[in-house]
Design a protein around this motif. Structure first.
Motif, PDB file in Angstrom:
ATOM      1  N   ALA A 172       0.835  -1.205   0.000  1.00  0.00           N
ATOM      2  CA  ALA A 172       0.000   0.000   0.000  1.00  0.00           C
ATOM      3  C   ALA A 172       0.868   1.253   0.000  1.00  0.00           C
ATOM      4  CB  ALA A 172      -0.934  -0.010   1.205  1.00  0.00           C
ATOM      5  N   ALA A 173       1.985   1.210   0.706  1.00  0.00           N
ATOM      6  CA  ALA A 173       2.903   2.355   0.747  1.00  0.00           C
ATOM      7  C   ALA A 173       3.507   2.619  -0.623  1.00  0.00           C
ATOM      8  CB  ALA A 173       4.000   2.115   1.786  1.00  0.00           C
ATOM      9  N   LEU A 174       3.884   1.550  -1.323  1.00  0.00           N
ATOM     10  CA  LEU A 174       4.408   1.731  -2.681  1.00  0.00           C
ATOM     11  C   LEU A 174       3.370   2.418  -3.554  1.00  0.00           C
ATOM     12  CD1 LEU A 174       6.224  -1.664  -3.438  1.00  0.00           C
ATOM     13  CD2 LEU A 174       7.278   0.536  -2.864  1.00  0.00           C
ATOM     14  N   ASP A 175       2.121   1.967  -3.452  1.00  0.00           N
ATOM     15  CA  ASP A 175       1.039   2.587  -4.217  1.00  0.00           C
ATOM     16  C   ASP A 175       0.887   4.059  -3.845  1.00  0.00           C
ATOM     17  OD1 ASP A 175       0.419   0.263  -5.606  1.00  0.00           O
ATOM     18  OD2 ASP A 175      -1.269  -0.269  -4.308  1.00  0.00           O
ATOM     19  N   ALA A 176       0.865   4.350  -2.542  1.00  0.00           N
ATOM     20  CA  ALA A 176       0.675   5.727  -2.081  1.00  0.00           C
ATOM     21  C   ALA A 176       1.795   6.643  -2.552  1.00  0.00           C
ATOM     22  CB  ALA A 176       0.576   5.759  -0.556  1.00  0.00           C
ATOM     23  N   LEU A 177       2.995   6.095  -2.668  1.00  0.00           N
ATOM     24  CA  LEU A 177       4.151   6.888  -3.085  1.00  0.00           C
ATOM     25  C   LEU A 177       4.298   6.942  -4.605  1.00  0.00           C
ATOM     26  CD1 LEU A 177       6.728   5.650  -0.428  1.00  0.00           C
ATOM     27  CD2 LEU A 177       5.547   7.869  -0.480  1.00  0.00           C
ATOM     28  N   GLY A 178       3.403   6.252  -5.320  1.00  0.00           N
ATOM     29  CA  GLY A 178       3.481   6.244  -6.770  1.00  0.00           C
ATOM     30  C   GLY A 178       4.631   5.424  -7.312  1.00  0.00           C
TER      31      GLY A 178
END
Length: 180
Positions: A83-89
């Protein structure tokens, strides 16, 4: 008593587990899944996190009720990293794939106590530890631990403070659960 200690990198998980296992040698310690991956690269990516999610989930599924186990990281940690990877693009394969969610839910049904170490200002990580990912993962993990479908029947305990205080909080939770 099946315990999972969760938190972003450089949050004090290893210290807490070391202190706990010194006082409780009867508990088997399951190491960070990263240590079990051959040839893991330095750059974290979705593939690495999915592999670790699988390892952490499978080993929890194998633990029998009544076993005395403390695991460094569980599948929620790796859902949070995705989810963090997604949030950071950053490139990822979607932090909430159906299979990853199903595996997490199944594994968390085998956890009695989920100990979460939120980021602390007392623990400083060097810049090469990717502070942006560290903070995004922490935010995602804290959000995921509020989802009863993901944590199952596990008691969720956020611990903070000095190492001795963190350990005392875990000891009290175990006593409340009838595990000592």
């Amino acid at each position: 008593m099946r315990i999972v200690v969760s938190g972003t990198h450089a949050s004090g998980k290893s210290t807490l587990i070391g202190d706990f296992s010194a006082m409780h040698p009867e508990f088997e310690v399951l190491p960070d899944p990263y240590e079990l991956i051959d040839g893991a690269g330095d750059e974290p990516d979705a593939g690495l996190f999915l592999a670790q999610l699988g390892i952490s989930a499978r080993r929890l599924l194998e633990v029998e009720r009544g076993a005395r186990v403390v695991a460094e990281r569980g599948p929620l940690d790796f859902l949070a990293y995705l989810a963090a990877l997604d949030a950071l693009g950053r490139p990822s394969r979607g932090g909430r794939s159906i299979r990853a969610l199903e595996l997490t839910v199944a594994a968390m049904a085998h956890v009695d106590l989920l100990v979460v170490l939120p980021l602390s200002r007392d623990i400083h990580a060097p810049d090469d530890e990717d502070p942006e990912l560290r903070e995004a993962m922490d935010d995602a993990l804290l959000e995921l631990t509020e989802d009863p479908d993901l944590v199952g029947g596990a008691r969720v305990l956020e611990v903070s403070g000095e190492p001795a205080h963190r350990l005392a909080q875990v000891e009290a939770a175990i006593a409340d659960l009838g595990g000592s």
